[in-house]
Design an enzyme around this catalytic site. Sequence first.
Site, PDB file in Angstrom:
ATOM      1  N   GLN A   1     -20.300  29.230  77.812  1.00 49.09           N
ATOM      2  CA  GLN A   1     -19.548  29.058  79.128  1.00 49.09           C
ATOM      3  C   GLN A   1     -18.819  27.406  79.263  1.00 49.09           C
ATOM      4  O   GLN A   1     -17.718  27.499  79.774  1.00 49.09           O
ATOM      5  CB  GLN A   1     -20.657  29.005  80.408  1.00 49.09           C
ATOM      6  N   PHE A   2     -19.546  26.595  78.811  1.00 49.88           N
ATOM      7  CA  PHE A   2     -19.016  25.231  78.704  1.00 49.88           C
ATOM      8  C   PHE A   2     -17.603  25.186  77.654  1.00 49.88           C
ATOM      9  O   PHE A   2     -16.620  24.784  77.901  1.00 49.88           O
ATOM     10  CB  PHE A   2     -20.099  24.206  78.385  1.00 49.88           C
ATOM     11  N   GLN A   3     -18.015  25.966  76.440  1.00 51.41           N
ATOM     12  CA  GLN A   3     -16.937  25.835  75.616  1.00 51.41           C
ATOM     13  C   GLN A   3     -15.836  26.605  76.039  1.00 51.41           C
ATOM     14  O   GLN A   3     -14.533  26.335  75.521  1.00 51.41           O
ATOM     15  CB  GLN A   3     -17.535  26.408  74.234  1.00 51.41           C
TER      16      GLN A   3
ATOM     17  N   LEU B   1     -13.997  25.867  78.410  1.00 46.59           N
ATOM     18  CA  LEU B   1     -13.285  24.901  79.135  1.00 46.59           C
ATOM     19  C   LEU B   1     -12.157  24.411  77.937  1.00 46.59           C
ATOM     20  O   LEU B   1     -11.046  23.946  78.297  1.00 46.59           O
ATOM     21  CB  LEU B   1     -13.938  23.734  79.629  1.00 46.59           C
TER      22      LEU B   1
ATOM     23  N   HIS C   1     -13.090  26.399  92.880  1.00 47.64           N
ATOM     24  CA  HIS C   1     -13.595  26.106  91.877  1.00 47.64           C
ATOM     25  C   HIS C   1     -15.017  25.310  91.862  1.00 47.64           C
ATOM     26  O   HIS C   1     -15.942  25.325  90.943  1.00 47.64           O
ATOM     27  CB  HIS C   1     -12.567  25.373  90.625  1.00 47.64           C
TER      28      HIS C   1
ATOM     29  N   VAL D   1     -14.632   8.822  89.346  1.00 49.67           N
ATOM     30  CA  VAL D   1     -14.397   8.765  87.941  1.00 49.67           C
ATOM     31  C   VAL D   1     -13.466   9.969  87.425  1.00 49.67           C
ATOM     32  O   VAL D   1     -12.944  10.076  86.583  1.00 49.67           O
ATOM     33  CB  VAL D   1     -15.729   8.569  87.018  1.00 49.67           C
TER      34      VAL D   1
ATOM     35  N   ARG E   1      -9.758  21.102  79.640  1.00 43.43           N
ATOM     36  CA  ARG E   1     -10.440  20.709  80.635  1.00 43.43           C
ATOM     37  C   ARG E   1     -11.818  20.370  79.900  1.00 43.43           C
ATOM     38  O   ARG E   1     -12.827  19.862  80.585  1.00 43.43           O
ATOM     39  CB  ARG E   1     -11.031  21.791  81.808  1.00 43.43           C
TER      40      ARG E   1
ATOM     41  N   HIS F   1       1.815  13.559  90.591  1.00 43.91           N
ATOM     42  CA  HIS F   1       2.169  14.928  91.107  1.00 43.91           C
ATOM     43  C   HIS F   1       3.584  15.371  91.652  1.00 43.91           C
ATOM     44  O   HIS F   1       3.968  16.294  91.443  1.00 43.91           O
ATOM     45  CB  HIS F   1       1.439  15.007  92.870  1.00 43.91           C
TER      46      HIS F   1
END
Length: 468
Positions: A48-50, A52, A142, A204, A72, A260
């Site tokens: 799940q984290f990978q 990203l 999200h 941060v 991400r 932006h």
Amino acid sequence: MGTNGNEEVTSLYSLSCRDRRFSKHIHDNVHGNIYLDPFFLQFVDTEQFQRLRELKQLGLTHMVYPGAVHSRFEHSLGVYWLAGEAVHIVQGHQGSEINIERNDIRTVKLAGLLHDVGHGPFSHLFEREFLPRVLNGSEWSHEDMSVKMIDYIVDAHHIEVDAAILNNVKEMVLASSANASQNTVNEKRFLYDIVANGRNGIDVDKFDYIVRDSRACGLGCNFQFQRLLETMRVMGDEICYRAKDYLTVHKLFATRADLHRTVYTHAKVKAIELMVVDALTLANGELSISASIQEPAKFWKLDDSILRQIETSDKQELKKARDLVLRIRRRDLYQFCNEFAVPKDKQEHFKDITPRDIVCSQKNGETPLNEEDISVSIVKIDLTRGRSNPLESIKFFQDYESDYKFPIRDERVSHLLPAFCQDMIVRVYSKKPELVGAVSKAFENFQLKTYGMKAQVHDTPEKKKRRV
């Protein structure tokens, strides 16, 4: 008798070095070596984290800025690292005065690590443009999915973590969202402002992405977060900054706004995003893209590769979506016609402009247009607080001997600072190059009818109008 500040910093440094012997280190191109101890690796080393890694931080921006291919995954590691640095610094400077415990440090760092674990593909396009179109004004976020994904990861991988830590992590992730908890504990409230600051926007997360995105796009960045990070101070349970750093704080918001305007909402980036939204909408019925957004077990399998899946499919049901993706590959993009900035006095009651508004502005004898020929993009660029100035919510202190905190108004510092804090830009695109002239003319008619003048800065180039 308590230890003095220097002894606390030394003790903290020794603890940090001792922990690093048992940590995995990753060399990051922004922060240098980042250290992950076994507790955090339990989360990082999950599918799940990978996932990203498969989500570009800037979505489709790399099709205009080729270097913007960072993910991400690395941003999340950067926020994790800076969150740890921030809490270590205030602990080192203020010690027992603010009573930061080991679990507090672990909580803030974990929130930084996991704050984007529920992010959708293509940056914010997924939740702000695609989902509202296919799910009738969906307000899915999200941040909410990140909270669900955190619980899912803990359960699926049997990670042992204190329930109080986990609950605080989730509240920190939601701290700047519309669904931030109204029952956040008052004790150590300043900890909830480090990763996602709902009070004034200094956090941060921005420190990392402003520097990382600028570097990836090949742009200079003269905002130095280190100055704020190293001198911040907790006063009255909120993080305050030295009065002499006022312009550095302002530069944070100004740099973000500039990114932006020049990167995130670049006219050609928006053209590609409009095409991808159309392609995803056309493919949604066949691929059930939006059906996964409530279930972490399904959602984690969705990433930027969905575009490649559409492009390489042979299914007849995906032909229209596939043709759009192929147009992007071949640089046959929706054509930018023109834009105008909504006047300041019209922003408060601004009503979204639709393709129908443009079509209805045509005059007799002009090339007839259909709503399907036009895309309208409305871009809002602000300093994180809409038309309000976020600096009015920030507290400053004179020096470290003073216990008095106070706000600073812009005019007390410089008359060169902007007096208005939001831009709203309306852009119109033609989906067919041969209709650029007709769409541009209808757009001019709309401006004359609405504002009594052409609000755009210049006319659409004749060369673009003649393109067939």
